[in-house]
Design an enzyme around this catalytic site. Structure first.
Site, short mmCIF file in Angstrom:
data_model
loop_
_atom_site.label_atom_id
_atom_site.label_comp_id
_atom_site.label_asym_id
_atom_site.label_seq_id
_atom_site.Cartn_x
_atom_site.Cartn_y
_atom_site.Cartn_z
N ASP A 162 -20.45 -11.03 11.21
CA ASP A 162 -20.67 -12.20 10.35
C ASP A 162 -19.84 -12.09 9.08
O ASP A 162 -19.21 -11.04 8.83
CB ASP A 162 -22.17 -12.36 10.03
CG ASP A 162 -22.80 -11.07 9.47
OD1 ASP A 162 -22.06 -10.11 9.19
OD2 ASP A 162 -24.03 -11.03 9.33
N ASN A 168 -36.67 -10.62 6.91
CA ASN A 168 -37.29 -11.80 7.53
C ASN A 168 -36.95 -11.88 9.03
O ASN A 168 -37.20 -12.88 9.69
CB ASN A 168 -36.83 -13.09 6.83
CG ASN A 168 -35.33 -13.31 6.94
OD1 ASN A 168 -34.61 -12.51 7.52
ND2 ASN A 168 -34.84 -14.40 6.38
N HIS A 203 -33.86 -11.64 10.36
CA HIS A 203 -32.55 -12.18 10.71
C HIS A 203 -31.67 -11.10 11.35
O HIS A 203 -31.82 -9.90 11.07
CB HIS A 203 -31.86 -12.89 9.54
CG HIS A 203 -31.32 -12.02 8.46
ND1 HIS A 203 -31.59 -12.22 7.13
CD2 HIS A 203 -30.49 -10.94 8.49
CE1 HIS A 203 -30.97 -11.33 6.41
NE2 HIS A 203 -30.28 -10.52 7.21
N GLU A 220 -30.70 -16.78 10.71
CA GLU A 220 -31.95 -16.80 9.96
C GLU A 220 -33.08 -17.35 10.83
O GLU A 220 -32.82 -17.92 11.90
CB GLU A 220 -31.77 -17.70 8.72
CG GLU A 220 -30.71 -17.20 7.73
CD GLU A 220 -31.21 -16.05 6.85
OE1 GLU A 220 -32.23 -15.43 7.17
OE2 GLU A 220 -30.53 -15.78 5.83
C1 GLP Z 1 -27.57 -8.85 5.79
C2 GLP Z 1 -26.49 -8.98 6.88
C3 GLP Z 1 -26.96 -8.41 8.18
C4 GLP Z 1 -27.59 -7.07 7.88
C5 GLP Z 1 -28.92 -7.30 7.23
C6 GLP Z 1 -29.62 -6.02 6.78
O1 GLP Z 1 -27.89 -10.08 5.22
N1 GLP Z 1 -26.03 -10.34 7.11
O2 GLP Z 1 -25.87 -8.29 9.08
O3 GLP Z 1 -27.79 -6.38 9.09
O4 GLP Z 1 -28.81 -8.22 6.15
O5 GLP Z 1 -28.92 -5.42 5.75
P1 GLP Z 1 -29.10 -3.90 5.31
O6 GLP Z 1 -28.60 -3.10 6.44
O7 GLP Z 1 -28.26 -3.76 4.08
O8 GLP Z 1 -30.56 -3.73 5.08
#
Ligand code: GLP
Length: 238
Positions: free
Chosen positions: A67, A133, A135, A140
Site C-alpha cells: 500500500d 481496528n 485493517h 479499513e
Molecule cells: C498501517 C499500514 C499497515 C500496517 C498497519 C500496522 O496503517 N497501512 O500496512 O500493517 O497499519 O502498523 P504497525 O505494524 O506499525 O503496527
C-alpha cells in the site's frame, strides 16, 4: 487460520524470517507482497542479515508493495516505498524493475488498475501487519472480500497512528492506495504478523470473532493457507 505463537519478539522474528528464507531458497523467483509499518522491521533486519550471509537472495524475487499513502511528497520518509527501501531494499540487491510500487503522480485509477493487472493471479506469499481496528494494508473496516487495488480513505484512527511513521502530528495523509482484500486473497500463502500487547484485542477478534468486513483481517479466515504469527503478548486473548 493457523496460529503460530512465539514466546518472545526475538523468537517471533527468527521464526518468520527462517520460514521466509526457506521459501526464497526453494523459489528464488518468489513473488512477494510486503508491508511496511513497525511490525515487520525485525524481520527485515534479519532478512537483510541472511542475504548478507548469502543464505538467501532477492536478486530474482519480485516485490509488490502492499500500500501507499497519498498526497505526500515523493521524498517524505513516511511514504511506504521509502520505508521499505530504508528497512530492506537499500540493503539488498533488488533490481528496481523487480520492485513494484505506486506512482501516484498521474491518474490514480489507472495506476491501481495497472497494479491489479501486474499482481495477476496473485502473489506467492503476502505478509501483512494488522491495524488495531483490523485493517490489512489500507483496507479499513467495511472493505469487501472481493475488493481490488484501489484508492481508499483512511480511518481517523489510522491517520492518527501514522504520525509514528511521519514524525509529525499534522499534515498527515488522509487517503492512500492499497491492494484489495480480493487481491490479497489470491495469494498462495498469507502471513499475518502481530506483536505486542497493543495488538492482543484485535488478534483475539480476528481469530474468534465473526468473519466480517467490519474486521477486514477476519476475512483472511476464508483463505485456506493463512498463518497468524504472534509473540506471546499479542496472543494474550487468542
Ligand atoms: C498501517 C499500514 C499497515 C500496517 C498497519 C500496522 O496503517 N497501512 O500496512 O500493517 O497499519 O502498523 P504497525 O505494524 O506499525 O503496527
Amino acid at each position: 487460520m493457523k496460529l503460530e505463537r512465539a514466546a518472545t519478539l526475538d523468537a517471533w522474528a527468527d521464526l518468520v524470517t527462517g520460514l521466509l528464507v526457506q521459501r526464497l531458497q526453494r523459489t528464488p523467483t518468489l513473488r512477494m507482497c510486503l508491508p511496511t509499518g513497525l511490525t515487520p522491521v525485525p524481520i527485515y533486519d534479519r532478512l537483510s542479515a541472511a542475504v548478507a550471509r548469502r543464505d538467501a537472495s532477492l536478486e530474482h524475487a519480485t516485490i509488490f508493495l502492499l500500500d501507499e499513502f497519498g498526497g505526500v511528497a515523493p521524498s517524505d520518509p513516511g511514504r511506504c516505498d521509502n520505508m521499505l527501501r530504508r528497512g530492506l531494499l537499500d540493503r539488498l540487491a533488488v533490481p528496481p524493475a523487480q520492485f513494484h510500487r505506486f506512482d501516484l503522480t498521474g491518474d490514480v485509477l489507472q495506476e491501481c488498475a495497472a497494479y491489479e493487472a501486474a499482481v495477476g493471479d496473485g502473489c506467492d506469499i503476502t505478509l501483512l501487519g494488522i491495524g488495531s481496528n483490523g485493517h490489512i494494508g489500507m483496507n479499513e473496516p467495511g472493505s469487501s472480500p472481493d475488493s481490488a487495488t484501489r484508492r481508499v480513505s483512511l480511518a481517523a484512527a489510522t491517520v492518527t497512528a501514522s504520525a509514528r511513521y511521519f514524525n509529525r502530528e499534522h499534515d498527515l495523509p488522509t487517503w492512500g492506495v492499497t491492494m484489495g482484500v480480493g487481491t490479497i486473497l489470491r495469494s498462495r500463502e498469507i502471513w499475518l504478523l502481530a506483536t505486542g500487547p497493543g495488538k492482543a484485542a484485535i488478534v483475539g477478534q480476528t481469530l474468534r470473532g465473526a468473519i466480517t468486513p467490519d474486521v477486514p483481517a477476519s476475512l483472511l479466515r476464508s483463505h485456506g493457507n493463512t498463518i497468524l504469527f504472534t509473540d506471546e503478548a499479542a496472543a494474550a486473548l487468542a
